[in-house]
Design a protein around this motif. Structure first.
Motif, PDB file in Angstrom:
ATOM      1  N   ILE A 148       1.197  -1.318   0.246  1.00  0.00           N
ATOM      2  CA  ILE A 148       0.299   0.254   0.189  1.00  0.00           C
ATOM      3  C   ILE A 148       0.530   1.226   0.023  1.00  0.00           C
ATOM      4  N   ILE A 149       0.649   1.876  -1.194  1.00  0.00           N
ATOM      5  CA  ILE A 149       1.317   3.204  -1.034  1.00  0.00           C
ATOM      6  C   ILE A 149       1.083   4.277  -0.608  1.00  0.00           C
ATOM      7  N   GLY A 150       1.967   5.051   0.515  1.00  0.00           N
ATOM      8  CA  GLY A 150       1.547   6.128   1.392  1.00  0.00           C
ATOM      9  C   GLY A 150       2.220   7.935   0.861  1.00  0.00           C
ATOM     10  N   LYS A 151       3.482   7.771   0.216  1.00  0.00           N
ATOM     11  CA  LYS A 151       4.268   8.872   0.189  1.00  0.00           C
ATOM     12  C   LYS A 151       3.699   8.727  -1.996  1.00  0.00           C
ATOM     13  N   GLY A 152       2.775   9.577  -2.857  1.00  0.00           N
ATOM     14  CA  GLY A 152       2.871   8.991  -3.732  1.00  0.00           C
ATOM     15  C   GLY A 152       3.898   9.849  -5.088  1.00  0.00           C
ATOM     16  N   GLY A 153       4.400   9.662  -6.522  1.00  0.00           N
ATOM     17  CA  GLY A 153       5.783  10.304  -6.737  1.00  0.00           C
ATOM     18  C   GLY A 153       6.388   9.593  -7.877  1.00  0.00           C
ATOM     19  N   ARG A 154       6.696  10.461  -9.027  1.00  0.00           N
ATOM     20  CA  ARG A 154       6.930   9.746  -9.569  1.00  0.00           C
ATOM     21  C   ARG A 154       8.274   9.772 -10.190  1.00  0.00           C
ATOM     22  N   GLY A 155       9.241   8.772 -11.403  1.00  0.00           N
ATOM     23  CA  GLY A 155      10.344   8.275 -11.424  1.00  0.00           C
ATOM     24  C   GLY A 155      11.289   8.042 -10.011  1.00  0.00           C
ATOM     25  N   ILE A 156      10.212   7.328  -8.993  1.00  0.00           N
ATOM     26  CA  ILE A 156      11.105   7.064  -7.911  1.00  0.00           C
ATOM     27  C   ILE A 156      12.082   6.401  -8.107  1.00  0.00           C
ATOM     28  N   ALA A 157      12.906   6.965  -7.346  1.00  0.00           N
ATOM     29  CA  ALA A 157      14.128   5.592  -7.503  1.00  0.00           C
ATOM     30  C   ALA A 157      14.330   4.145  -6.757  1.00  0.00           C
ATOM     31  N   LYS A 158      14.570   3.718  -6.692  1.00  0.00           N
ATOM     32  CA  LYS A 158      15.129   1.922  -6.269  1.00  0.00           C
ATOM     33  C   LYS A 158      15.057   2.232  -4.722  1.00  0.00           C
ATOM     34  N   ALA A 159      15.815   3.280  -4.481  1.00  0.00           N
ATOM     35  CA  ALA A 159      17.263   3.546  -3.427  1.00  0.00           C
ATOM     36  C   ALA A 159      15.940   3.971  -2.077  1.00  0.00           C
ATOM     37  N   GLU A 160      15.069   5.033  -3.061  1.00  0.00           N
ATOM     38  CA  GLU A 160      14.332   5.189  -1.895  1.00  0.00           C
ATOM     39  C   GLU A 160      13.065   5.020  -1.854  1.00  0.00           C
ATOM     40  N   ALA A 161      12.640   3.659  -2.758  1.00  0.00           N
ATOM     41  CA  ALA A 161      11.520   3.115  -3.170  1.00  0.00           C
ATOM     42  C   ALA A 161      10.350   3.199  -1.508  1.00  0.00           C
ATOM     43  N   LEU A 162      11.182   2.412  -0.530  1.00  0.00           N
ATOM     44  CA  LEU A 162      10.529   2.010   0.118  1.00  0.00           C
ATOM     45  C   LEU A 162      10.136   2.584   1.566  1.00  0.00           C
ATOM     46  N   GLY A 163      10.723   4.416   0.985  1.00  0.00           N
ATOM     47  CA  GLY A 163      10.195   5.417   2.015  1.00  0.00           C
ATOM     48  C   GLY A 163       8.935   5.764   1.260  1.00  0.00           C
ATOM     49  N   HIS A 164       8.521   5.351   0.408  1.00  0.00           N
ATOM     50  CA  HIS A 164       6.725   5.586   0.229  1.00  0.00           C
ATOM     51  C   HIS A 164       6.140   4.322   0.520  1.00  0.00           C
ATOM     52  N   VAL A 165       5.881   3.546   1.099  1.00  0.00           N
ATOM     53  CA  VAL A 165       5.636   1.924   0.952  1.00  0.00           C
ATOM     54  C   VAL A 165       4.835   2.716   3.048  1.00  0.00           C
ATOM     55  N   TRP A 166       3.456   2.899   2.872  1.00  0.00           N
ATOM     56  CA  TRP A 166       2.562   2.684   4.009  1.00  0.00           C
ATOM     57  C   TRP A 166       2.356   1.667   4.864  1.00  0.00           C
ATOM     58  N   GLY A 167       2.504   0.677   4.143  1.00  0.00           N
ATOM     59  CA  GLY A 167       1.918  -0.584   4.823  1.00  0.00           C
ATOM     60  C   GLY A 167       2.325  -1.946   3.715  1.00  0.00           C
ATOM     61  N   TYR A 168       1.096  -2.207   4.536  1.00  0.00           N
ATOM     62  CA  TYR A 168       0.952  -4.374   3.489  1.00  0.00           C
ATOM     63  C   TYR A 168      -0.105  -5.012   3.934  1.00  0.00           C
ATOM     64  N   THR A 169      -0.310  -6.083   3.128  1.00  0.00           N
ATOM     65  CA  THR A 169      -1.645  -6.200   3.791  1.00  0.00           C
ATOM     66  C   THR A 169      -1.223  -7.698   2.130  1.00  0.00           C
ATOM     67  N   ILE A 170      -2.836  -9.054   2.610  1.00  0.00           N
ATOM     68  CA  ILE A 170      -2.351  -9.970   1.730  1.00  0.00           C
ATOM     69  C   ILE A 170      -3.759  -9.932   0.649  1.00  0.00           C
TER      70      ILE A 170
END
Length: 303
Positions: A148-170
């Motif tokens: 579940i994405i928490g912080k949107g964006g375009r052109g997100i670098a792989k190194a910064e990607a997990l900082g855009h994740v709000w959480g997880y589900t199944i």
């Protein structure tokens, strides 16, 4: 921390409420939100965080066994981003199944295969997976971790990607294999009504261990799928970087990350779902998502 959208068991028509569950706790701490806002699930929390106005707790506590979980993102704002052939063993089994239109390019994809499911196919824990024999006779299951994405964006670098994740589900990426083959694309076969069970909760990103978490799936009492996130071909940062390259990800977007080996078409002969079956998916730290398989008319009455 886990977050849950729920209805109280004492009344099927009770308004949905949103709460959080501390690790190891048996009670839900309920957020003080208007019913219309709470009904949006964790999307309401994400929006409030962006507005700098976190949802307050009401002080009410509800026992977990006194509620019915709803999908934590009951109505995604956009189609769910999904990823095909993203576990090595599943890529091999799918390439040999006869349903893989990309098999000529090799079993293991060179770049993520991204498709989508319509938001309307999301359904909660314990809701029926409908089998409409007039439309499909080859319904399959796919256990998946969803981001579940928490912080949107375009052109997100792989190194910064997990900082855009709000959480997880199944999610269970239920699929009509015959429709998937007939139409040579995946939207119709994966977006039938009830084809995306989700839940039972959403887990905050900082509480999930991507290094060790396992995902398992049972059909009835038979263990069919068992893998770790380390077996992904393309990890979550790569998926976020790939999708956001030209597509602006938005807060609340959901990305289903792919399924391990052990789906129905991986067996000879295939083991498709049938009315009376039950599909149970477990992801460490998140919980168990279980749904019965029901003939279409009966499913309508059960919904």
């Amino acid at each position: 921390m886990r977050y849950i959208l729920f209805e109280r068991l004492e009344g099927r028509d009770s308004a949905p409420a949103l709460g959080r569950i501390a690790t190891g706790a048996s009670e839900i701490e309920v957020f003080d939100l208007p019913a219309v806002e709470a009904a949006r699930g964790v999307l309401a929390l994400i929006d409030r965080e962006h507005a700098g106005d976190p949802a307050p707790l009401s002080g009410e506590r509800v026992m977990i066994d006194a509620v019915r979980p709803l999908a934590p993102v009951p109505r995604p704002a956009r189609n769910i981003f999904c990823v095909g052939k993203n576990y090595f063993d599943h890529a091999e089994e799918f390439a040999g199944s006869g349903f893989d239109s990309s098999a000529a390019q090799g079993a293991v994809p060179k770049a993520p295969i991204v498709f989508s499911k319509l938001p309307e196919c999301v359904t909660p824990f314990d809701a029926p997976i409908p089998v409409d024999a007039d439309i499909t006779t080859a319904i399959d299951y796919e256990a998946e971790l969803a981001v579940i994405i928490g912080k949107g964006g375009r052109g997100i670098a792989k190194a910064e990607a997990l900082g855009h994740v709000w959480g997880y589900t199944i999610v269970n990426d239920v699929t009509a294999r015959d429709l998937q083959g007939k139409h040579s694309q995946w939207l119709i076969g994966k977006s039938q009504d009830g084809f995306c069970p989700m839940g039972p909760v959403a887990l905050a990103a900082d509480a999930f261990d991507l290094e060790t978490a396992r995902i398992r799936c049972w059909v009835n009492d038979e263990l069919r799928q068992d893998a770790t996130m380390q077996q992904l071909i393309f990890d979550i940062p790569t998926l976020i970087e790939t999708i956001s390259r030209g597509i602006t990800l938005m807060p609340g977007d959901v990305i289903a990350t792919g399924t391990p080996a052990g789906v129905g078409i991986g067996f000879k002969p295939p083991k498709y779902l049938a009315p009376g079956d039950s599909v149970r998916i477990e992801v460490d730290g998140i919980g168990v998502l279980e749904n019965p398989v029901v003939a279409y008319r009966a499913a309508e009455n059960a919904a």
